[in-house]
Design an enzyme around this catalytic site. Sequence first.
Site, mmCIF file in Angstrom:
data_model
loop_
_atom_site.group_PDB
_atom_site.id
_atom_site.type_symbol
_atom_site.label_atom_id
_atom_site.label_comp_id
_atom_site.label_asym_id
_atom_site.label_seq_id
_atom_site.Cartn_x
_atom_site.Cartn_y
_atom_site.Cartn_z
ATOM 1 N NE ARG A 89 -1.489 8.875 -4.945
ATOM 2 C CZ ARG A 89 -0.917 8.999 -4.206
ATOM 3 N NH1 ARG A 89 0.023 7.878 -4.119
ATOM 4 N NH2 ARG A 89 -0.324 10.086 -4.091
ATOM 5 C CB THR A 116 -3.364 3.667 1.009
ATOM 6 O OG1 THR A 116 -3.223 5.014 -0.532
ATOM 7 C CG2 THR A 116 -4.258 3.504 0.513
ATOM 8 C CG LEU A 123 -2.309 -1.130 1.456
ATOM 9 C CD1 LEU A 123 -3.093 -0.897 2.952
ATOM 10 C CD2 LEU A 123 -2.935 -1.360 0.079
ATOM 11 C CG ASP A 124 0.489 4.296 -3.270
ATOM 12 O OD1 ASP A 124 1.603 3.465 -3.379
ATOM 13 O OD2 ASP A 124 -0.255 5.248 -3.404
ATOM 14 N NE ARG A 125 5.914 7.928 5.114
ATOM 15 C CZ ARG A 125 6.513 8.551 5.099
ATOM 16 N NH1 ARG A 125 7.535 9.221 4.818
ATOM 17 N NH2 ARG A 125 7.054 9.105 6.570
#
Length: 320
Positions: A245, A147, A143-145
Amino acid sequence: MKTNPPAVRIVTISADEAGQRIDNFLRTQLKGVPKSMIYRILRKGEVRINKGRIKPEYKLEEGDEVRIPPVRVSERDDETVSPKLAKVAALADAILFEDDSILVMNKPSGTAVHGGSGLSFGVIEGLRALRPDARFLELVHRLDRDTSGILLVAKKRSALRSLHEQLREKGMQKDYLALVRGQWPAHLKVVRAPLLKNILQSGERVVRVSSEGKPSETHFKVEERYAHATLVKASPVTGRTHQIRVHTLYAGHPIAFDDRYGEKEFDSQLAGTGLKRLFLHAAALRFTHPQSGEVMRVEAPLDEELKHCLALLRKSSPAK
């Protein structure tokens, strides 16, 4: 304060550990030891398998006997991640499900999934500090930081293989919640737009829609409408970097407080809600348990900041 010097260890490879490269195996066994040192002891022949020298790309087989030489880890590295740290303790409260094969957690926003790029702390390092006796802990996906939400971790190599196969065969369903700008059209249920990843000189990853990119597909469903925003459920079919995104931006409805693909004017409209983070949350994950074969669906609740934001939006513009 004196400590006992490390000693040579002989480790017998189990069926669950077989199939991985020796350099990757050593990184799990020698936590905190720099990769350069691991490759150095491999080159010098200090690591032996069945009493013979091997190359870093050697793949382990069940029953192999691995000689691991004494390697001293600096005390500073040991202290980088400690179970006493507040961040690590918070990860314990974020665990949604755990058994012998897997661990599922509700990752907080702002925490990277792993250390690196100047970060000394990540979820996987924190979990290894929480579970010092765990022989295997690896991320199934990322997961993105910024998110938040469901993150799946394998506790056995066989579980990791099974779950990775589900990802490749699209047998795993991920549902995200995103707050996007304006009124998302009810008829816009699928976005298909190829994505191309660029790495800037700073090391930052930027993704854009390009005919030269990889095929990417996301399904969308309207959950709630507000005066200047829409809460949508986004279900990615492919798993590209920053996919949701970029696809929401491509559709003309960027996500709230996205510092890379968002819109400042939209963010300012949400100023009164107290929101200061990316409104993208991995809300649910459906997959087949790698050991029992049971189809599982795990849900992760929104954090207080996101719930507070939605409550104020409902109050100021009741959802239709």
